[in-house]
Scaffold this active site. Structure first.
Site, mmCIF file in Angstrom:
data_model
loop_
_atom_site.group_PDB
_atom_site.id
_atom_site.type_symbol
_atom_site.label_atom_id
_atom_site.label_comp_id
_atom_site.label_asym_id
_atom_site.label_seq_id
_atom_site.Cartn_x
_atom_site.Cartn_y
_atom_site.Cartn_z
ATOM 1 C CG ASP B 36 -2.011 -1.093 1.086
ATOM 2 O OD1 ASP B 36 -1.872 -1.961 0.196
ATOM 3 O OD2 ASP B 36 -2.968 -1.110 1.879
ATOM 4 C CG ASP B 285 -11.511 30.858 -35.990
ATOM 5 O OD1 ASP B 285 -11.266 30.537 -37.165
ATOM 6 O OD2 ASP B 285 -11.142 30.197 -35.004
ATOM 7 N N GLY B 420 -11.433 26.040 -38.219
ATOM 8 C CA GLY B 420 -12.471 26.309 -39.204
ATOM 9 C C GLY B 420 -12.089 26.070 -40.667
ATOM 10 C CG LEU B 421 -10.896 29.242 -43.133
ATOM 11 C CD1 LEU B 421 -10.033 30.417 -43.572
ATOM 12 C CD2 LEU B 421 -12.078 29.073 -44.079
HETATM 13 S S1 SF4 Z 1 -2.101 -7.153 -2.339
HETATM 14 FE FE1 SF4 Z 1 -3.478 -5.385 -2.385
HETATM 15 S S2 SF4 Z 1 -3.852 -4.948 -0.231
HETATM 16 FE FE2 SF4 Z 1 -2.049 -6.242 -0.314
HETATM 17 S S3 SF4 Z 1 -0.314 -4.859 -0.372
HETATM 18 FE FE3 SF4 Z 1 -0.825 -5.338 -2.469
HETATM 19 S S4 SF4 Z 1 -2.193 -3.689 -3.059
HETATM 20 FE FE4 SF4 Z 1 -2.135 -3.689 -0.834
#
Ligand code: SF4
Lengths: 428, 517
Positions: B36, B285, B420-421
């Site tokens: 994470d 324009d 445009g043109l």
């Molecule tokens: S598996 Fe999912 S929840 Fe686990 S560390 Fe990886 S991203 Fe995070």
């Protein structure tokens, strides 16, 4: 204000072997990240993460939102009601797999990839894979592995993926000729180069794991010699050994020296004469050395600090120290596989500081104190360190770039030279 | 379970990080596994922040699950406190930690640190990033503003004192928040209103404690700040703004609303402040912009605002309008009703792609996701909303809000379109080899013929009985690629409705006469 000066509860220890082992906050990806390259490598495979929105977000962020083609990966995002009853979660998974395979009829191999949430709720993906394999056989084979962050760090996801393939590799015929199995995902171009070199060495029974297509699974048996192309394949190697394959100990094919030793180890295992090896390899190695020379001139004597990331750090450090002449301040690795790295460790300078695991804040303190010329680190740390006046190289590029083999030795060195070169160019 | 290829929003703790990272002297301890930590790169790479987000992750592993994850959390909280010395801490769980039920907030509070420790409950299996940001901001405001003002009404104002407001909403990783804030600040200052606190952007916990001192609140992004503003209204009687100053008219309405809340006269400011958009849009324009079919998707605030600007200020026609945030589905439905289009409320990227394919708009205003869809389908596109990409944090000043924001909208929405043109010349002289479909153009390359691997390009269903005569087919190729799909579709529809099986040159032109341009 009272300041509670508590000793930090997660100690680090320097073990008798001189390795600093830390158990604090780790600033690394989880094994799911491997999907970003594996889904391109195996062209008829699909990776279905069974996880949370975080897992989906991680892969997409690590991939830098590359939506040039519909990716061969997706996440089955678990929701509140999936947590309530596991039976339902299995039903849901079956529904999603059915939906997915209907959409992508070209898929022949489906990996169910476990995540932290699926593991914590003990969703049994191996049973699910078995069940779904039966349902979709023979068209689609379903395997499972874990890429969860509680079990795997970054490249260990590839290890887990390849290990899950080992049981389904066909058995080589009895009395089959000795064959070489190169293990670890490599860029296609690198694979092709190695294949040519092995042919030139007289080793012609060569296959690669993972294969480019799931229909090309290599046959293995007691006459199979395994040559690891990546240092993070502990589980895969063990699974292959359990099926009778024998691993060829060698350093890893980074740089001219590493590649030469790697090829020579394979050649020796196949009884190729030393003279033939030298003849074949010498011009290639010389070319790699020529390519390295200019980077050596730029980088020699510079001090480099490697944060733990992919387990490729030890071979990389060996390359940087021996072929480029850089000075190693600290070499971090998320996990130190002593056995597979034995040949590498022997080549490292005696006094190098190795660290295993991480306590990111303390490591940053050490890094700041050492003020290295170059820091190899992850994407979360790079810009903040640059802002502190340090020069960095993102480690993830070492995984997403062809760096193995003679022809890539110069490219590998260039990755380290470029940030420093850039510093000298910029006048703002 | 929901099958997801790309997600518009991260999990709710990413929203919490956006608040913590925007603020100063706050630290967030997140009970989460190592993977994470990828979230740091959103801020350091995409937004190019020069500091790490103020987040400590416990990074527990499988071997810790046996029992000491709670210890791990407490030691992480303590270590983070010792190292960073924040004025306040927020503590919560990511999706995995939610399952192991350690109660991080309670564990952290049990340490009795000498600062406010604010627990966060962000249900990761129900909610998403924007909700997480909103909830976090609300919790922090509630904890810090309440403690300081002990519920008493805001200060009594001396007669003649300048009116005072807070600016609520700008976060880290927000789409153009940095520049919107500068633009709106300028506007507010011109009205002679004092700004008490801006939050969460650059605010400290001490600043949040001063929130009750303002007369009213300006809410820039309801997705982030509406909940907190509602609470501040209930608690301290501070009214808050509803108008989002995106586009010229909305900016004028915003100025009027702010002036009214502040009790000042908006007229002088309205009289002197102008945007170039009205004139640019009226200049000849721009006539080629008339009725351009535009598909709009994003967070609800930006999507609704874009629809209004597109129709009233640029003369486009809205053919599709949607959002990924279910929390704001009502706003999108109401707006869709105004334009007579089907609202699209989904966070399924594939569904959005299918809708764009069906509608074949001439311009897509969307997020980075729609930019990719549009690229694939060969339709011009401009980004109007999160989720963002590194390109959405431009070095130059590029607000979406206010009069300068309206100028930016004009440029960024109009430039991707054929001029445009140029458009006329392309139409007149199809056979010029340099006009070939794949010739370079400022529009970028035409969509590569069926990309590989075959992406699900949503082609109109062609019934098998329907055939194109070769001269009609040839004529079709003389139509510029960016309207060819529409021409083909209209002609086929025309033929089908009249039970014509073979489309001839005559059918093609009959259909053209029937449908108009
Ligand atoms: S598996 Fe999912 S929840 Fe686990 S560390 Fe990886 S991203 Fe995070």
């Amino acid at each position: 204000m009272t300041i509670h000066a508590q000793p930090c509860a997660v100690p680090s220890t320097v073990s008798p072997d001189g390795v600093l082992r830390e158990r604090g906050q780790r600033e690394v990806f989880c094994g799911l990240t491997g999907i970003v390259w594996l889904h391109r490598k195996i062209q008829d495979a699909f990776f279905l993460v069974v996880g949370s929105r975080t897992c989906a977000h991680l892969i997409q962020s690590a991939a830098g939102v590359m939506i040039f083609a519909e990716p061969r990966f997706a996440t089955a995002i678990m929701e509140e009601r999936d947590l309530a009853g596991l039976v339902d979660a299995n039903d849901e998974l079956d529904r999603i797999v059915t939906q997915l395979l209907a959409r992508r009829p070209e898929i022949k191999l489906l990996f169910l990839v476990g995540s932290c949430p699926s593991e914590v709720i003990k969703l049994d993906l191996s049973r699910a894979a078995l069940r779904l394999s039966q349902r979709f056989s023979p068209g689609v084979r379903v395997l499972n592995y874990s890429g969860s962050g509680i079990e795997t760090t970054f490249t260990q996801g590839e290890d887990a993926c390849l290990a899950s393939l080992v049981p389904v590799l066909p058995a080589a015929d009895r009395g089959a000729r000795p064959s070489l199995l190169v293990v670890g995902a490599l860029a296609d171009v690198v694979e092709d180069q190695f294949r040519r070199t092995f042919t030139a060495l007289g080793i012609d029974q060569v296959s690669f794991l993972p294969p480019r297509r799931s229909s090309e699974l290599p046959a293995i048996g007691p006459e199979t010699r395994v040559l690891l192309a990546q240092p993070f394949l502990g589980d895969t190697a063990r699974a292959l050994e359990e099926r009778g394959c024998r691993r060829i100990p060698a350093p890893f094919p980074l740089g001219g020296e590493g590649t030469a030793l790697w090829l020579a180890a394979a050649a020796e295992a196949f009884g190729v004469s030393r003279a033939h090896v030298d003849r074949t390899i010498a011009p290639l190695k010389a070319r790699a050395e020529r390519a390295l020379a200019r980077y050596r001139a730029q980088l020699a004597g510079k001090r480099v600090f490697l944060f733990p990331d992919s387990q490729i750090e030890i071979p990389l450090a060996r390359f940087l120290a021996r072929e480029i002449g850089m000075e190693l301040v600290e070499v971090g690795t998320p996990y130190l596989h002593r056995d597979h790295l034995a040949a590498e460790l022997k080549l490292l300078p005696q006094d190098v500081l190795l660290s295993e695991g991480q306590d990111v804040e303390r490591q940053l303190d050490r890094c700041r104190a050492a003020r290295p010329d170059l820091v190899v680190c992850g994407l979360g740390l790079a810009n903040p360190l640059e802002a502190e006046g340090l020069t960095t190289k993102w480690s993830i590029e070492l995984i997403f770039t062809p760096i193995q083999g003679f022809e890539q030795a110069g490219d590998l060195a260039e990755l380290f030279a470029r940030p420093l070169l850039r510093q000298t160019r910029l006048a703002v | 379970m929901q099958l997801s290829v790309w997600t518009y929003e991260g999990p709710p703790h990413i929203g919490a990080m956006r608040i913590a990272t925007a603020m100063r002297d706050v630290h967030y301890v997140l009970h989460a596994p190592q993977g994470d930590t990828y979230a740091d790169l959103l801020f350091t790479m995409i937004e190019r922040r020069d500091r790490r987000p103020p987040v400590t992750y416990t990074t527990f592993q499988a071997r810790d699950l046996g029992g000491d994850t709670a210890d791990l959390l407490q030691s992480a909280v303590r270590a983070a406190y010792d190292r960073f010395q924040p004025q306040a801490m927020i503590v919560g769980a990511s999706c995995t930690a939610e399952l192991i039920q350690d109660d991080p907030g309670g564990l952290a509070q049990a340490l009795r640190l000498p600062i406010p420790v604010i627990p966060l409950e962000l249900p990761a299996y129900q909610r998403k990033e924007n909700w997480g940001a909103s909830e976090t901001f609300y919790r922090i405001v509630r904890a810090l503003a309440a403690s300081s003002a002990d519920g008493s009404p805001r200060r009594e104002k001396e007669t003649g004192a300048r009116p005072v407001c807070n600016l609520l909403g700008p976060t880290a990783l927000g789409f153009r928040h940095r520049d919107d804030l500068a633009e709106v600040t300028r506007q507010v200052v011109e009205l002679g209103i004092e700004i008490n606190v801006v939050a969460p952007w650059n605010a400290t916990p001490a600043d949040l404690a001063r929130l009750p001192l303002a007369d009213f609140n300006i809410v820039l992004y309801p997705e982030i700040a509406a909940t907190a503003a509602q609470w501040l209204q209930r608690q301290f009687g501070q009214p808050y703004t509803r108008t989002i100053p995106i586009g010229v008219t909305a900016t004028r309405e915003f100025i009027a609303e702010v002036a009214q809340l502040a009790g000042v006269d908006a007229a002088p400011v309205l009289a002197r402040t102008e945007s170039r958009l009205p004139w640019y849009s009226r200049s000849v324009d721009s006539t080629y912009l008339t009725g351009k079919r535009v598909f709009i998707f994003g967070d609800a605030t930006h999507a609704v605002a874009a629809a209004r600007v597109a129709t009233q200020e640029l003369g486009f026609e809205v053919v599709g309008l949607g959002t990924y945030s279910r929390e704001f589905a009502r706003e999108i439905r109401e707006a869709a009703a105004i334009y007579g289009v089907e609202p699209l409320i989904t966070d399924d990227y594939l569904e959005v792609e299918a809708r764009v394919g069906e509608l074949r708009p001439e311009l897509v205003l969307g997020t980075q996701m729609e930019r990719h869809i549009a690229k694939r389908l060969g339709v011009p596109c401009a980004v109007i909303s999160s989720p963002c990409h590194v390109q959405d944090f431009p070095a130059r000043y590029s607000p979406q809000m206010g009069f300068e924001g309206a100028n930016v909208l004009f440029d960024t929405w109009v430039h991707p379109l054929m001029m445009g043109l140029e458009e006329h010349l392309l139409g007149m002289f199809r056979e010029d080899h340099e006009f070939a479909d794949h010739a370079p153009s400022h529009l970028g390359a035409a969509p590569a013929a069926p990309a590989s691997p075959p992406v699900r390009v949503v082609e109109p269903v062609t019934s098998t009985e329907l055939a194109w005569a070769s001269d009609a087919e040839r004529e079709l190729t003389k139509i510029p690629f960016f309207v060819r799909g529409k021409a083909r579709r209209n002609t086929e529809r025309f033929a089908r409705e009249r039970n014509v099986n073979l489309i001839t040159l005559e059918t093609l032109y009959d259909a053209k006469a029937h449908f108009g341009r």
